[in-house]
Design a protein around this motif. Structure first.
Motif, short mmCIF file in Angstrom:
data_model
loop_
_atom_site.label_atom_id
_atom_site.label_comp_id
_atom_site.label_asym_id
_atom_site.label_seq_id
_atom_site.Cartn_x
_atom_site.Cartn_y
_atom_site.Cartn_z
N SER A 15 0.80 -1.23 0.00
CA SER A 15 0.00 0.00 0.00
C SER A 15 0.83 1.28 0.00
O SER A 15 0.46 2.26 -0.63
CB SER A 15 -0.94 0.01 1.21
OG SER A 15 -1.76 -1.14 1.18
N THR A 16 1.94 1.31 0.74
CA THR A 16 2.73 2.55 0.85
C THR A 16 4.17 2.29 0.42
O THR A 16 4.62 1.13 0.35
CB THR A 16 2.78 3.06 2.30
OG1 THR A 16 3.53 2.13 3.08
CG2 THR A 16 1.39 3.22 2.89
N LEU B 211 16.00 -6.03 -7.23
CA LEU B 211 14.68 -5.68 -6.71
C LEU B 211 14.47 -4.18 -6.91
O LEU B 211 15.43 -3.41 -6.89
CB LEU B 211 14.58 -5.98 -5.20
CG LEU B 211 14.75 -7.44 -4.76
CD1 LEU B 211 14.89 -7.52 -3.23
CD2 LEU B 211 13.55 -8.29 -5.22
N MET B 212 13.22 -3.79 -7.09
CA MET B 212 12.91 -2.38 -7.27
C MET B 212 11.66 -2.05 -6.45
O MET B 212 10.69 -2.83 -6.47
CB MET B 212 12.62 -2.17 -8.76
CG MET B 212 12.95 -0.83 -9.29
SD MET B 212 13.03 -0.87 -11.10
CE MET B 212 11.38 -1.18 -11.54
N THR B 213 11.70 -0.95 -5.71
CA THR B 213 10.51 -0.53 -4.97
C THR B 213 9.87 0.64 -5.71
O THR B 213 10.56 1.56 -6.14
CB THR B 213 10.86 -0.10 -3.54
OG1 THR B 213 11.92 0.85 -3.59
CG2 THR B 213 11.28 -1.28 -2.69
N VAL B 214 8.55 0.57 -5.86
CA VAL B 214 7.82 1.66 -6.52
C VAL B 214 6.57 1.98 -5.71
O VAL B 214 6.06 1.14 -4.97
CB VAL B 214 7.42 1.28 -7.97
CG1 VAL B 214 8.64 1.08 -8.84
CG2 VAL B 214 6.54 0.04 -8.02
N SER C 76 1.65 0.43 -3.75
CA SER C 76 3.10 0.34 -3.93
C SER C 76 3.42 -1.08 -4.37
O SER C 76 2.54 -1.96 -4.35
CB SER C 76 3.83 0.67 -2.63
OG SER C 76 3.56 -0.31 -1.63
N ALA C 77 4.67 -1.30 -4.75
CA ALA C 77 5.03 -2.64 -5.23
C ALA C 77 6.51 -2.89 -5.05
O ALA C 77 7.32 -1.96 -4.98
CB ALA C 77 4.66 -2.78 -6.71
#
Ligand SMILES: Cc1ncc(COP(=O)(O)O)c(C=O)c1O
Length: 433
Positions: free
Chosen positions: A109-110, A263-266, A277-278
């Motif tokens: 979610s965030t 890995l990538m945070t979005v 978020s993902a």
């Protein structure tokens, strides 16, 4: 009817001060790059609610997708009764993520929740525990994230103890004399003095530091980090939460370096304002944690996934990557003209439409001017322009206008920025103390 000052009084009484407000302007409605407050005053939005509105406020296509979803259902929990939009958005992001390795995506979610999950996945996949992050970096306000964040005030002080085995090294900042070689040497030193590289699960980096001040990691530095990670079996996590979704002229900023992160945070602009978020990552790594080890009640909500799919369509249809480059070039040229006029503008930095000015005294990088920065933000607010500051020394003004902003509005906003710089005294040459 309430006015801004009434609401601000109620807010001060009802909401803790720990949640800061940059302006006491209470929103009533918004459209694309404009917002109206409860007193009917109009503002040009150069903040996008901290980088969330790359596709603008209430984009008609995103609104229609959300409305259609609202007619169907708003919650089921993906872990209980899954739905197609979650899978379709995962498939789309897996395709868009840089690099040839097959990818998988989990939704949360965030932004902070995405970072927490990336760390969990990295630890599980590597069976290692230590994490390297960067000074000035910002990764969120939850307990693990504040340990990763590289700024003590106001994020860490008083909230400890921090997550153990988190190490910080300097982020390259040409304006402050920190070279990529300095940063790499600091990691080398860390491996000698503090932590065995064989214990390090991941290095997390923002390709362009957001809250830290819009410092841009040189592409060769990101490639050197990739090589270092490969050498030691460390995972590379690109935190693209602020830089993602066409902001820098690429779907993800790391693409400028031609690097494939593990890995990538979005988050932020992923869903046009709906919390989503993902973590997108190499499939084998993403599949490491056991069944039930990842997830969340609201994670990947139906509304968020519907909005996310619509946002991707808008980015493609309206060619927002090239628009970010085009608007960013225009904005940067204009800010460089202002730099010639206002001695307080020490540096103009830009990658696409991720653009900032750093305000200093005496044109000296080591003399940050946080007071002037605050004064410019307030002056702009009074004149109808929403600006945001950032920076380890709180002396950077960042421009994160929607990528869908018209050129006329961008010009109007820039004229207000110029007036605000003049009003706040950016034109005065400060005597050397
Ligand atoms: C790079 C980066 N990572 C993580 C976060 C945290 O995201 P959120 O505020 O959605 O938890 C932010 C928010 O500003 C960010 O800019």
């Amino acid at each position: 009817m309430s006015d801004n000052s009434d609401l601000h009084k109620r807010r001060m009484a009802a909401v803790p001060r720990g949640v800061g407000n940059s302006l006491a302007v209470y929103a009533e409605r918004a459209h694309n790059a404009e917002l109206w407050d409860i007193e009917g005053r109009r503002y040009i939005d150069f903040a996008s609610g901290i980088a969330v509105l790359n596709t603008g406020h209430v984009h008609p296509h995103v609104k229609a997708a959300m409305a259609a979803q609202l007619e169907k259902f708003t919650h089921g929990c993906f872990q209980v009764t899954p739905y197609e939009s979650y899978i379709a958005l995962a498939e789309a992001l897996n395709e868009l993520a840089p690099g040839p390795t097959p990818k998988k995506t989990i939704f949360l979610s965030t932004g902070a929740e995405a970072v927490e999950n990336a760390i969990k996945i990295a630890r599980y996949a590597t069976r290692r525990s230590a994490i390297i992050a960067f000074s000035g970096g910002f990764h969120g306000r939850t307990l693990a994230c504040i340990a990763l964040t590289g700024k003590v005030q106001p994020y860490k002080a008083g909230f400890g103890p921090m997550l153990p085995e988190v190490f910080h090294v300097p982020f390259p900042m040409a304006f402050h004399g920190v070279t990529p070689e300095d940063s790499l040497a600091a990691i080398d030193q860390l491996f000698k003095a503090d932590v065995d590289p064989a214990r390090v699960a991941a290095i997390i980096i923002e390709p362009v530091q957001g809250e830290g001040g819009f410092y841009i990691a040189p592409p060769e530095f990101l490639r050197a980090l990739r090589a270092l990670c490969d050498k030691h079996g460390i995972l590379m996590i690109a935190d693209e939460i602020q830089t993602g979704f066409a902001r820098t002229g690429r779907m993800f900023a790391i693409e400028h370096a031609g690097v494939e992160p593990d890995l990538m945070t979005v988050a932020k602009s992923i869903a046009g304002g709906v919390p989503l978020s993902a973590v997108i990552g190499k499939a084998e790594i993403m599949d490491a944690p056991v069944v039930g080890g990842l997830g969340g009640t609201f994670a990947g909500s139906p509304l968020g996934c519907a909005a996310g799919l619509a946002v991707l369509e808008v980015i493609e249809k309206e060619k927002l990557n090239s628009r970010a480059e085009q608007l960013g070039a225009k904005l940067t040229a204009r800010l460089r003209q202002l730099q010639a006029k206002f001695p307080a503008i020490g540096e103009v930095r830009a990658l696409g439409m991720m653009v900032a000015i750093e305000l200093v005294k005496n044109r000296r990088a080591d003399m940050p001017d946080a007071d002037l920065t605050r004064a410019v933000v307030q002056a702009a607010g009074r004149r109808g322009l929403i600006l945001l500051s950032c920076g380890v020394y709180s002396n950077v003004i960042r421009i994160l206008a929607p990528l869908t902003i018209t050129e006329a509005l961008l010009d109007e906003g820039l004229a207000i920025l110029e007036q605000s710089l003049a009003e706040a005294g950016a034109g005065a040459t400060t005597a050397v103390a």
